[in-house]
Motif scaffolding. Structure first.
Motif, short mmCIF file in Angstrom:
data_model
loop_
_atom_site.label_atom_id
_atom_site.label_comp_id
_atom_site.label_asym_id
_atom_site.label_seq_id
_atom_site.Cartn_x
_atom_site.Cartn_y
_atom_site.Cartn_z
N PHE A 178 0.85 -1.19 0.00
CA PHE A 178 0.00 0.00 0.00
C PHE A 178 0.88 1.23 0.00
N ASN A 179 0.67 2.14 -0.95
CA ASN A 179 1.42 3.38 -1.06
C ASN A 179 0.60 4.48 -0.39
N GLU A 180 1.11 5.00 0.74
CA GLU A 180 0.40 6.04 1.49
C GLU A 180 0.18 7.30 0.65
N ALA A 181 1.17 7.66 -0.15
CA ALA A 181 1.08 8.91 -0.92
C ALA A 181 -0.01 8.84 -1.98
N THR A 182 -0.08 7.72 -2.71
CA THR A 182 -1.06 7.62 -3.79
C THR A 182 -2.34 6.91 -3.36
#
Length: 132
Positions: free
Chosen positions: A34-38
């Motif tokens: 999981f990419n927090e930014a996107t």
């Protein structure tokens, strides 16, 4: 040299699961990062090998666990989705098993397991190094 966080230790399957484990049906799925930014999920890749990461669940058959949870998640590093060698709730083993100790969110010691394959259990003859 001191050990660093995230160190993987090779461990024989028999040492990690001395009483064996059974495969939980329909439990193989691709692990996701999981990419927090996107805010997007992408298929997970192992940081050391670059291989895709799959997860499956097994039940540890250790009788000393009593009423405690027996379910263990194992990450399998493979470019293709692993196929269980047996039917549901049947014994399985893992090849090239590694364990990474870490401190869980509850402050207790926990372990992350990784392997390169999910296989049918060895026969007694195979364990002793003889042909079946």
């Amino acid at each position: 040299m001191a050990l660093r966080g995230g160190t993987r230790f090779s461990v024989p399957f028999e040492a990690a699961f001395p009483h064996g484990c059974v495969f939980v049906p329909d439990s193989i799925a691709e692990a996701q990062d999981f990419n927090e930014a996107t805010r997007q999920r992408t298929p997970a890749k192992d940081k050391l090998t670059g291989q895709r990461v799959w997860q499956c669940r097994v039940m540890d058959m250790d009788p000393e666990l009593g009423a405690r949870s027996r379910e263990v998640s194992i990450k399998i590093l493979s470019d293709v989705q692993p196929v269980p060698p047996v039917g549901p709730f049947q014994p399985v083993e893992f090849e090239n098993l590694t364990v990474t100790p870490y401190v869980g969110s509850n402050g207790r010691l926990a372990f992350s397991y990784r392997a390169t394959a999910l296989v049918a259990p060895k026969t007694l003859a195979e364990t002793r190094g003889k042909a079946a």
